[in-house]
Design a protein around this motif. Structure first.
Motif, PDB file in Angstrom:
ATOM      1  N   TYR A 244       1.098   0.444  -7.160  1.00 14.69           N
ATOM      2  CA  TYR A 244      -0.092   0.072  -6.105  1.00 14.69           C
ATOM      3  C   TYR A 244       0.826  -0.633  -5.177  1.00 14.69           C
ATOM      4  CZ  TYR A 244      -3.743  -2.566  -3.936  1.00 14.69           C
ATOM      5  OH  TYR A 244      -4.663  -2.894  -2.998  1.00 14.69           O
TER       6      TYR A 244
ATOM      7  N   LYS B 148       0.924   0.407  -1.256  1.00 12.58           N
ATOM      8  CA  LYS B 148       0.475  -0.577  -0.120  1.00 12.58           C
ATOM      9  C   LYS B 148       1.612  -0.683   0.843  1.00 12.58           C
ATOM     10  CE  LYS B 148       0.467  -5.013  -1.565  1.00 12.58           C
ATOM     11  NZ  LYS B 148       0.322  -5.948  -2.179  1.00 12.58           N
TER      12      LYS B 148
ATOM     13  N   GLU C 263      -6.840  -0.986   5.014  1.00 17.37           N
ATOM     14  CA  GLU C 263      -7.532  -2.095   3.969  1.00 17.37           C
ATOM     15  C   GLU C 263      -8.583  -1.441   3.242  1.00 17.37           C
ATOM     16  OE1 GLU C 263      -8.604  -5.044   6.367  1.00 17.37           O
ATOM     17  OE2 GLU C 263      -6.702  -5.622   7.387  1.00 17.37           O
ATOM     18  N   GLN C 264      -9.543  -0.537   3.642  1.00 21.78           N
ATOM     19  CA  GLN C 264     -10.645   0.144   3.061  1.00 21.78           C
ATOM     20  C   GLN C 264     -10.015   0.995   1.873  1.00 21.78           C
ATOM     21  OE1 GLN C 264     -13.383   1.593   5.840  1.00 21.78           O
ATOM     22  NE2 GLN C 264     -14.443  -0.445   6.072  1.00 21.78           N
TER      23      GLN C 264
ATOM     24  N   ARG D  95      -8.235  -0.846  -1.023  1.00 18.51           N
ATOM     25  CA  ARG D  95      -9.439  -1.398  -1.964  1.00 18.51           C
ATOM     26  C   ARG D  95      -9.975  -0.449  -2.642  1.00 18.51           C
ATOM     27  NH1 ARG D  95     -10.897  -4.890   2.971  1.00 18.51           N
ATOM     28  NH2 ARG D  95     -12.506  -2.953   3.361  1.00 18.51           N
ATOM     29  N   SER D  96     -10.176   0.796  -2.190  1.00 17.48           N
ATOM     30  CA  SER D  96     -10.816   1.965  -2.892  1.00 17.48           C
ATOM     31  C   SER D  96      -9.735   2.456  -4.160  1.00 17.48           C
ATOM     32  CB  SER D  96     -10.981   3.047  -2.040  1.00 17.48           C
ATOM     33  OG  SER D  96      -9.650   3.803  -1.645  1.00 17.48           O
TER      34      SER D  96
ATOM     35  N   GLU E 255      -8.300   0.016  -5.963  1.00 15.39           N
ATOM     36  CA  GLU E 255      -8.337  -1.109  -6.951  1.00 15.39           C
ATOM     37  C   GLU E 255      -9.029  -0.404  -8.225  1.00 15.39           C
ATOM     38  OE1 GLU E 255      -9.769  -4.318  -5.099  1.00 15.39           O
ATOM     39  OE2 GLU E 255      -8.004  -4.600  -4.002  1.00 15.39           O
TER      40      GLU E 255
ATOM     41  N   TYR F  58      -2.876  -6.848 -11.752  1.00 19.12           N
ATOM     42  CA  TYR F  58      -1.928  -7.155 -10.589  1.00 19.12           C
ATOM     43  C   TYR F  58      -0.645  -7.606 -11.410  1.00 19.12           C
ATOM     44  CZ  TYR F  58      -5.716  -6.459  -7.460  1.00 19.12           C
ATOM     45  OH  TYR F  58      -6.691  -5.806  -6.880  1.00 19.12           O
TER      46      TYR F  58
END
Length: 216
Positions: free
Chosen positions: A11, A15, A73-74, A77-78, A80, A115
């Motif tokens: 992740y 990112k 950003e969206q 978040r999708s 996660e 995380y």
């Protein structure tokens, strides 16, 4: 999607790549360059999951369409809900990993395990650092001495520039016919703050090599 499948370090890698794409969208006017970065971003992320099929591959198919900072950003978040948890460990399990340490400090275990790539903590009073990690399907623990460097440098785990400590552990390996006094120390510089390290680590190869050198 067949359940979560993205590990924390993966992740973080995604990112990082999405962040690079976002900056390119904002600062580069040459559309050929932008499209090249889009394609490269999608390819690098797909290489993390060579066995991904169907809906999992589709999850990454929307990367070339990301345009704005809000889009990026969206999208992050999708992802996660598809992050896997670090294996949750109890205080009793941690104590069993370090049976010789009768005054073992226990880290805060009320954390979001998604995380977490490794569980790390220090004991200021004893000058000890502890690492817990699922190596080859088995939870392992390594205890060693930590020496703060009192300056910033590059962490061998996350490759970020931050406050470091020299972590030194004694290898369990002993050559044949070695003397009773023989020991081999394995050391490297890593982030003093493991929480920040976990936010930045994008590859576990260095961590696994280090643990194998100590445990083999």
């Amino acid at each position: 999607m067949n359940g979560p499948f993205i590990r924390n370090h993966q992740y973080n890698f995604i990112k990082k790549q999405i962040g690079h794409l976002q900056r390119t969208n904002q600062t580069v006017s040459d559309r050929k360059v932008v499209e090249s970065v889009r394609t490269d971003t999608e390819m690098k992320i797909m290489e993390l999951f060579p066995d991904a099929e169907g809906s999992r591959r589709e999850l990454f198919g929307s990367i070339p369409a990301l345009q704005t900072a809000e889009d990026c950003e969206q999208y992050l978040r999708s992802l996660e809900p598809f992050m896997t948890n670090f294996p949750e460990v109890t205080e009793n399990q941690i104590r069993k990993l370090f049976p010789k340490n009768k005054k073992l400090p226990i880290p805060d275990l009320t954390i979001d395990y998604r995380y977490l790539t490794y569980l790390g903590w220090i004991s200021i009073s004893t000058g000890k650092m502890f690492l817990v990690y699922p190596l080859n399907g088995q939870i392992v623990g390594v205890e060693g001495k930590f020496t703060p460097t009192n300056k910033k440098g590059v962490c061998f785990l996350c490759n970020k520039h931050d406050e470091l400590a020299l972590f030194t552990a004694v290898s369990k390996a002993r050559p044949a016919h070695s003397s009773p006094d023989y020991y081999k120390a394995v050391g490297n510089y890593l982030c003093l703050n493991s929480q920040e390290c976990n936010k930045n680590i994008t590859d576990v190869a260095a961590l696994e090599r280090f643990l194998q050198d100590v445990l083999k």
